[in-house]
Scaffold this motif. Structure first.
Motif: not given
Length: 530
Positions: A96, A99-100, A142, A165-166
């Motif tokens: 993503w 995302s971080t 995610g 996402k993570k």
């Protein structure tokens, strides 16, 4: 606004998005790939072209990062993302963009990421429900999403994917590598299968058939020589210019734990190693199950066989460098003959050079033994309690047709470095072009663990430990040149007596600082990222 579905309704939604029969006739989808020794961030942009009836795209193998990357696009308009093509897993997942991990300084999302707000065809299925864990403790989380997925000029509509996402890992500070995957295994190898009591959705291979891109859920893989710059993957086809002799079909084996066929497991029936003057220096019979998996770099054999080879070749297990060998061993007369199935099964001959892997020169000077001989990595290791797994070091010498509809694979010896093509479409699951016989033989896959060894074997920073060398017991003859596969000079040209390793230099501590080992819980694939 994106619509969110529960995980329980995901299967029904995915099936409802199967399109009706398209006008186009099914054919062959071909991907030609280049192999590069580079960080994924240096890979060139996507290049798409068409030739004859086969669409061609570019798949990059970075030996530095140990990935085969296929250029793909996701969404409308398409967003370019490089994904690892993996026979040992079954899902597509993409990083993503917000995302971080991808937005952090020094982002490891250099192969591309996906921003759903820029796609007009994006649909969110199940927020937070996509989850994959890895044996090093890394977790990918995610959403299940749906969008258009394109490779080699072919667009797959309504493709179910994971939007990652993570990424979390107990061994990192929060910036774990985030390399997406396009898995081409069985539907029952999907993450959803183990999380929802056996439910699946149509993965990329199933969708190719449903949307008339190909006729049969089958594809062939030609990795080519270790030092070659190109190889090929054909969905729905076989290129008989890329192998010698005829293909021999092998039945896939049932997993004893799941009770189904969910991996490309075949019966390994034995190994013969020929050395100096063509004389046999090692021979063993076996009935071991082995998984053919392009997502794994090395080959993992039963411990007794692997350790006999390690001792015979003169391999050293170094604290800092893993399993290493004098690069000159790759220039000896050693030939490994892998046998499968019964007495009528295929025999794949592989030169010893395919298992002698130079260190990536872009990362610094290769380590040397005290004698001056250059060290290379060794490509056959013991499997321990994990599955026996035939990765790229073996697969380079084999042309493999993976047939998911028939639960078989077909093998023949690779024809290296050929420029010609003779592509034939697979039109029926029981009629693989070039296959003339079917071998039998059974072996039960009992291991449920995952492969966790790494190519290179680095366990940390530089160390003053000096590994002692052992002389190999196999008579492999004298090396014909100074170093294997352009790995550098050094050594006496002999196969044994490499001496001791020189103390590690400063570059050792940084070579694999960024390496994370991601081993999928599904399919046992290995992904190493630099």
């Amino acid at each position: 606004m994106a619509t969110s579905y529960s995980l329980r309704t995901l299967l029904l939604v995915a099936l409802s998005l199967y399109p009706e029969s398209l006008v186009a006739e099914p054919g062959v989808l071909g991907l030609t790939f280049e192999k590069r020794r580079a960080d994924p961030s240096t890979l060139p942009p996507s290049r798409l072209r068409k030739r004859a009836s086969s669409a061609q795209a570019t798949l990059y193998n970075s030996q530095g990062a140990l990935l085969y990357l296929v250029n793909s696009t996701v969404g409308t308009p398409g967003q370019n993302i490089g994904l690892q093509l993996d026979t040992g897993s079954s899902d597509i997942w993409v990083p993503w963009a917000k995302s971080t991990v991808c937005t952090a300084k020094g982002s490891v999302c250099s192969s591309g990421s996906f921003d759903e707000t820029k796609s007009s065809t994006f649909v969110e299925y199940a927020a937070g429900e996509f989850q994959i864990g890895y044996v090093d403790g890394t977790k990918i989380q995610g959403d299940y999403v749906n969008d258009t997925f394109s490779i080699a000029g072919a667009s797959i509509k309504n493709m179910t994917m994971g939007l990652a996402k993570k990424s979390s890992s107990p061994n990192s500070s929060g910036s774990s590598p985030f390399q997406g995957i396009v898995g081409v295994g069985f539907d029952n190898g999907e993450a959803l299968y183990s999380q929802s009591q056996g439910q699946t959705y149509p993965n990329i291979i199933s969708q190719m058939v449903a949307q008339n891109v190909i006729s049969v859920r089958a594809y062939s893989l030609w990795l080519n020589d270790l030092s070659a710059t190109q190889g090929n993957i054909l969905f729905g086809g076989v290129d008989d210019a890329k192998f010698n002799g005829n293909l021999v079909v092998l039945p896939l084996q049932v997993d004893s734990d799941s009770g189904i066929i969910d991996t490309f497991t075949v019966t390994f029936s034995g190994l013969e190693i020929d050395g100096n003057g063509g004389k046999t220096v090692y021979s063993v019979n076996s009935t071991a199950p082995v998984i053919l998996d392009s997502g794994t770099s090395l080959t993992y054999l039963p411990d007794d066989i692997a350790n006999a080879i390690i001792g015979g070749v003169g391999v050293i297990n170094s604290q800092n460098y893993g399993y290493i060998v004098d690069c000159n061993v790759g220039n000896t007369a050693g030939i490994f003959k892998f046998k499968f199935g019964n007495a009528n099964g295929p025999v794949i001959a592989a030169k010893i050079s395919q298992f002698v892997i130079p260190f990536d020169p872009s990362l610094g000077a290769a380590p040397k033994f005290k004698s001056g001989a250059t060290a290379c990595q060794w490509g056959i290791l013991p499997s321990g309690e994990d599955p026996n797994l035939f990765g790229d070091t073996f697969l380079r010498s084999a042309y493999v047709v993976y047939n998911l509809d028939a639960n078989t694979v077909a093998l023949a010896e690779t024809n290296f470095n050929v420029k010609d093509t003779n592509i034939k479409q697979i039109t029926a699951s029981d009629a693989i072009p070039g296959a003339t016989s079917t071998a039998s033989g059974t072996a039960v896959q009992t291991h449920s663990g995952q492969i966790s060894q790494t190519l290179g074997g680095f366990t940390g920073g530089a160390s003053s430990t000096v590994a002692s060398a052992t002389s190999g017991t196999f008579d492999l003859g004298t090396a014909t040149s100074s170093a294997s596969s352009g790995s550098g000079s050094g050594g006496s040209g002999k196969t044994n007596g490499a001496g001791q390793l020189s103390p590690p230099t400063a570059f050792v501590g940084t070579i694999f600082t960024g390496v994370a080992v991601l081993v999928a819980m599904l399919g046992g694939s290995v992904m190493l990222l630099v």
